[in-house]
Design a protein around this motif. Sequence first.
Motif, PDB file in Angstrom:
ATOM      1  N   ILE A  40      35.715  -9.324 -10.860  1.00 36.49           N
ATOM      2  CA  ILE A  40      36.052 -10.352 -11.837  1.00 36.49           C
ATOM      3  C   ILE A  40      36.009  -9.735 -13.231  1.00 36.49           C
ATOM      4  O   ILE A  40      35.090  -8.992 -13.559  1.00 36.49           O
ATOM      5  N   GLY A  41      36.986 -10.031 -14.063  1.00 34.66           N
ATOM      6  CA  GLY A  41      36.953  -9.517 -15.424  1.00 34.66           C
ATOM      7  C   GLY A  41      38.315  -9.562 -16.088  1.00 34.66           C
ATOM      8  O   GLY A  41      39.211 -10.297 -15.665  1.00 34.66           O
ATOM      9  N   ASN A  42      38.468  -8.750 -17.120  1.00 37.78           N
ATOM     10  CA  ASN A  42      39.750  -8.658 -17.829  1.00 37.78           C
ATOM     11  C   ASN A  42      40.622  -7.579 -17.186  1.00 37.78           C
ATOM     12  O   ASN A  42      40.417  -7.214 -16.024  1.00 37.78           O
ATOM     13  N   ASP A  43      41.594  -7.091 -17.921  1.00 39.18           N
ATOM     14  CA  ASP A  43      42.545  -6.131 -17.369  1.00 39.18           C
ATOM     15  C   ASP A  43      41.860  -4.880 -16.817  1.00 39.18           C
ATOM     16  O   ASP A  43      40.811  -4.455 -17.312  1.00 39.18           O
ATOM     17  N   LEU A  44      42.493  -4.307 -15.797  1.00 38.78           N
ATOM     18  CA  LEU A  44      42.057  -3.048 -15.212  1.00 38.78           C
ATOM     19  C   LEU A  44      43.204  -2.049 -15.293  1.00 38.78           C
ATOM     20  O   LEU A  44      44.379  -2.452 -15.351  1.00 38.78           O
ATOM     21  N   PRO A  45      42.927  -0.760 -15.255  1.00 35.90           N
ATOM     22  CA  PRO A  45      44.008   0.227 -15.134  1.00 35.90           C
ATOM     23  C   PRO A  45      44.800  -0.066 -13.843  1.00 35.90           C
ATOM     24  O   PRO A  45      44.208  -0.496 -12.840  1.00 35.90           O
ATOM     25  N   PRO A  46      46.104   0.126 -13.857  1.00 33.62           N
ATOM     26  CA  PRO A  46      46.956  -0.253 -12.720  1.00 33.62           C
ATOM     27  C   PRO A  46      46.462   0.209 -11.353  1.00 33.62           C
ATOM     28  O   PRO A  46      46.428  -0.581 -10.398  1.00 33.62           O
ATOM     29  N   LEU A  47      46.070   1.462 -11.222  1.00 30.40           N
ATOM     30  CA  LEU A  47      45.635   1.965  -9.917  1.00 30.40           C
ATOM     31  C   LEU A  47      44.332   1.311  -9.467  1.00 30.40           C
ATOM     32  O   LEU A  47      44.152   1.003  -8.283  1.00 30.40           O
ATOM     33  N   VAL A  48      43.423   1.090 -10.413  1.00 32.63           N
ATOM     34  CA  VAL A  48      42.151   0.429 -10.093  1.00 32.63           C
ATOM     35  C   VAL A  48      42.405  -1.024  -9.721  1.00 32.63           C
ATOM     36  O   VAL A  48      41.819  -1.557  -8.771  1.00 32.63           O
ATOM     37  N   TRP A  49      43.273  -1.671 -10.493  1.00 30.20           N
ATOM     38  CA  TRP A  49      43.651  -3.067 -10.211  1.00 30.20           C
ATOM     39  C   TRP A  49      44.178  -3.197  -8.788  1.00 30.20           C
ATOM     40  O   TRP A  49      43.774  -4.091  -8.035  1.00 30.20           O
ATOM     41  N   ARG A  50      45.071  -2.311  -8.414  1.00 30.73           N
ATOM     42  CA  ARG A  50      45.671  -2.360  -7.080  1.00 30.73           C
ATOM     43  C   ARG A  50      44.621  -2.147  -5.990  1.00 30.73           C
ATOM     44  O   ARG A  50      44.605  -2.853  -4.976  1.00 30.73           O
ATOM     45  N   GLU A  51      43.710  -1.171  -6.191  1.00 28.08           N
ATOM     46  CA  GLU A  51      42.699  -0.870  -5.190  1.00 28.08           C
ATOM     47  C   GLU A  51      41.708  -2.019  -5.044  1.00 28.08           C
ATOM     48  O   GLU A  51      41.321  -2.373  -3.922  1.00 28.08           O
ATOM     49  N   HIS A  52      41.295  -2.631  -6.157  1.00 30.85           N
ATOM     50  CA  HIS A  52      40.363  -3.749  -6.098  1.00 30.85           C
ATOM     51  C   HIS A  52      41.005  -4.965  -5.419  1.00 30.85           C
ATOM     52  O   HIS A  52      40.348  -5.668  -4.640  1.00 30.85           O
ATOM     53  N   PHE A  53      42.276  -5.194  -5.726  1.00 30.22           N
ATOM     54  CA  PHE A  53      42.984  -6.312  -5.103  1.00 30.22           C
ATOM     55  C   PHE A  53      43.055  -6.089  -3.578  1.00 30.22           C
ATOM     56  O   PHE A  53      42.788  -6.988  -2.781  1.00 30.22           O
ATOM     57  N   ARG A  54      43.385  -4.881  -3.202  1.00 31.51           N
ATOM     58  CA  ARG A  54      43.528  -4.544  -1.779  1.00 31.51           C
ATOM     59  C   ARG A  54      42.205  -4.653  -1.030  1.00 31.51           C
ATOM     60  O   ARG A  54      42.185  -4.913   0.170  1.00 31.51           O
ATOM     61  N   GLN A  55      41.082  -4.473  -1.747  1.00 31.01           N
ATOM     62  CA  GLN A  55      39.763  -4.506  -1.130  1.00 31.01           C
ATOM     63  C   GLN A  55      39.073  -5.871  -1.276  1.00 31.01           C
ATOM     64  O   GLN A  55      37.876  -5.984  -1.039  1.00 31.01           O
ATOM     65  N   SER A  56      39.830  -6.906  -1.629  1.00 28.74           N
ATOM     66  CA  SER A  56      39.252  -8.245  -1.812  1.00 28.74           C
ATOM     67  C   SER A  56      39.661  -9.188  -0.684  1.00 28.74           C
ATOM     68  O   SER A  56      40.753  -9.083  -0.129  1.00 28.74           O
ATOM     69  N   LYS A  57      38.772 -10.110  -0.368  1.00 28.12           N
ATOM     70  CA  LYS A  57      39.031 -11.079   0.701  1.00 28.12           C
ATOM     71  C   LYS A  57      39.795 -12.292   0.176  1.00 28.12           C
ATOM     72  O   LYS A  57      40.712 -12.776   0.821  1.00 28.12           O
TER      73      LYS A  57
END
Length: 211
Positions: A40-57
């Motif tokens: 949870i938070g504000n913007d993330l770097p694109p690659l980190v954003w993608r990895e966190h999204f992929r690892q979320s339920k």
Amino acid sequence: WMQRKYVIFYHARSSGSGHNASVLRHAPLHNVSAWHKCSIGNDLPPLVWREHFRQSKFALVIRGDTPSSHAFTNALFFGCIPVVISDAFRIVSPTYDLDAPFLKLDDFAILIAEEEFLRDPLHILQQLQKIPEIEIEQKLVALKKAQECFVVGHPHGQLVSLILQSAHQSATKQIERCDRFRRTSRLNSSSSSSSSTLSSFWCSVWWCEHC
């Protein structure tokens, strides 16, 4: 899915939104540290954003300037169960119910009222963690079907066929409406003609009797 690292994914820009959406969109950001095992938070770097999204339920889908949000399709793409916080979402996004009659929004998503969310945003985390496993499994099965129906480029995608099917249904309904209008117009025209003929007949009878 059960082995994913984060329970919930939600990242939003700090800039404001119209139609009182900023209150909703910023609500989860007031106490980020309290969202245990969540991204949870504000913007993330694109690659980190993608990895966190992929690892979320789950993924929060909170309305912005409009009742819909691109976070919904992002959630489908990454295989997250969408948690929709937008009271008008059904009105502006009927496609998920109409184009795929075998698939309903509630089958693969969770909808939470805006007022309920604002009262206690963190309560949503407890709610999600208490969902029975059998219900989660049912939603994941439906989620896979939703991906096939609405994710562009899916290897088993049905998006094009659904669009064509929807266009065909719309055209068929339009033709049926036109046909009904023509039949009604003919009946009205015929009725009007008959009435005119009868009026002329009785006028003639009256004239003959009084002349």
